[in-house]
Write a protein that holds these residues in place. Structure first.
Motif, mmCIF file in Angstrom:
data_model
loop_
_atom_site.group_PDB
_atom_site.id
_atom_site.type_symbol
_atom_site.label_atom_id
_atom_site.label_comp_id
_atom_site.label_asym_id
_atom_site.label_seq_id
_atom_site.Cartn_x
_atom_site.Cartn_y
_atom_site.Cartn_z
ATOM 1 N N LEU A 1 0.825 -1.204 0.000
ATOM 2 C CA LEU A 1 0.000 0.000 0.000
ATOM 3 C C LEU A 1 0.863 1.260 0.000
ATOM 4 O O LEU A 1 0.524 2.255 -0.644
ATOM 5 C CB LEU A 1 -0.946 -0.003 1.204
ATOM 6 N N ALA B 1 0.562 3.738 -3.177
ATOM 7 C CA ALA B 1 0.194 5.138 -2.996
ATOM 8 C C ALA B 1 1.281 6.057 -3.537
ATOM 9 O O ALA B 1 0.996 7.067 -4.196
ATOM 10 C CB ALA B 1 -0.075 5.423 -1.521
ATOM 11 N N VAL C 1 -1.210 3.822 3.529
ATOM 12 C CA VAL C 1 -1.558 4.603 2.345
ATOM 13 C C VAL C 1 -1.084 6.045 2.509
ATOM 14 O O VAL C 1 -0.476 6.628 1.600
ATOM 15 C CB VAL C 1 -3.081 4.553 2.099
ATOM 16 N N TYR D 1 -10.161 5.651 1.197
ATOM 17 C CA TYR D 1 -9.765 4.388 0.559
ATOM 18 C C TYR D 1 -9.184 3.435 1.609
ATOM 19 O O TYR D 1 -9.577 2.261 1.684
ATOM 20 C CB TYR D 1 -8.742 4.668 -0.537
ATOM 21 N N GLY E 1 -3.998 5.025 -10.223
ATOM 22 C CA GLY E 1 -4.441 4.307 -9.029
ATOM 23 C C GLY E 1 -4.655 2.820 -9.243
ATOM 24 O O GLY E 1 -5.239 2.150 -8.383
ATOM 25 N N LEU F 1 -3.455 0.540 -6.440
ATOM 26 C CA LEU F 1 -4.321 0.671 -5.267
ATOM 27 C C LEU F 1 -5.626 -0.092 -5.478
ATOM 28 O O LEU F 1 -6.119 -0.769 -4.570
ATOM 29 C CB LEU F 1 -4.609 2.141 -4.982
#
Length: 301
Positions: free
Chosen positions: A56, A60, A195, A216, A286, A289
């Motif tokens: 993560l 990010a 994140v 998120y 993204g 993610l």
């Protein structure tokens, strides 16, 4: 919701390997005194695991244009904090478990006292690593923000508070709201921090974007826990790497025990949708993610 994958895409698997290499470098060598403590620390961190939290961080950072070594320190720090929390959660005074990541837990191998010390030392090491690192642009304010983020995820309004809620909830009938609050602390806080740390390490100062990334992380953290609760019922110990059915045997509140399996699966799908909506402005940036959100909800262990 886009169908979830039970496996990680190749780029994320490679990043998990990068995290393993970085962790092996930052942990003290087991031949250095006190050798038993260092052996216990390395055993706790390097003995497998999904590396979701480092991934993560990397995802990010990647979404915000950073893939460099500046992400390695926060990736290591969050995984080391996670490992420390597992060592302490498995202790007889906590969850009293003897299996973790398919191996005997740290206190079974090294004894309870050494496991406690290993957890303590790992927590301290995580902050040392993060404090020694230089964020992008060497901005002291960014470094302080990262340290504050990690500290908050560990404390009374993070993992420690969540564990306190968990201990007090055994044998009680919680509402869904109470259960989600407990897991937003116990599991979700460090996932949200992962994140945010990736974004901060990449130099993000956009408060609206940081808020979206926090939404998120909140959704992914809860999704991860809902999936864990489902696996506790449906999984096999040899596959999930820990004792299956232990939560039910201990009369601990879980999503299936409160709302049922079907509703838990529906909640899981809704949480993934929430996560994907939160990062929709990132577009293709993204993608990693999004992959991790889906993976958290579909994983088999």
């Amino acid at each position: 919701m886009t169908p979830a994958s039970t496996d990680l895409p190749a780029p994320l698997k490679a990043l998990a390997g990068r995290a393993d290499d970085a962790l092996a470098r930052v942990l003290p060598g087991e031949d250095l005194p006190p050798t038993e403590l260092h052996r216990a620390m390395r055993y706790a961190v390097l003995g497998g695991g999904k590396r979701l939290r480092p991934l993560l961080v990397y995802a990010a950072g990647h979404a915000l244009g950073s893939d460099g070594p500046v992400l390695d320190a926060p990736a290591c720090a969050v995984e080391i904090i996670h490992a420390y929390s597992l060592v302490h959660d498995d202790l007889p005074a906590m969850d009293d478990d003897d299996l973790r990541r398919g191996r005997p837990t740290c206190h079974i191998v090294f004894g309870e006292a050494m496991a406690i010390l290993a957890g303590d030392a790992l927590q301290a090491l995580a902050f040392e690593i993060l404090a020694d690192d230089e964020p992008e642009g060497d901005d002291p304010a960014q470094r302080i923000a990262m340290l504050r983020t990690l500290g908050a995820a560990c404390g009374a309004e993070g993992m420690a508070g969540g564990q306190a809620f968990d201990l007090s909830a055994v044998g009680r009938k919680l509402t869904l709201e109470e259960l989600e609050r407990m897991h937003a602390y116990k599991t979700g806080a460090l996932i949200r921090a992962s994140v945010r740390l990736g974004a901060l390490a990449a130099g993000c100062r956009d408060q609206d974007l940081l808020e979206r990334l926090d939404r998120y992380g909140h959704a992914v953290g809860l999704a991860f826990q809902v999936r864990d609760d489902i696996l506790d019922i449906e999984g096999e110990s040899a596959v999930i790497g820990k004792t299956a059915g232990k939560d039910a045997a201990a009369d601990k509140p879980t999503f299936p025990s409160i709302i049922g399996l079907d509703a838990s699966r529906a909640r899981l799908a809704a949480l993934v949708d929430e996560a994907l909506e939160a990062i929709s402005p990132l577009g293709a940036r993204g993608e990693w993610l999004a992959d991790l959100a889906r993976y958290s909800a579909a994983r088999g262990h």
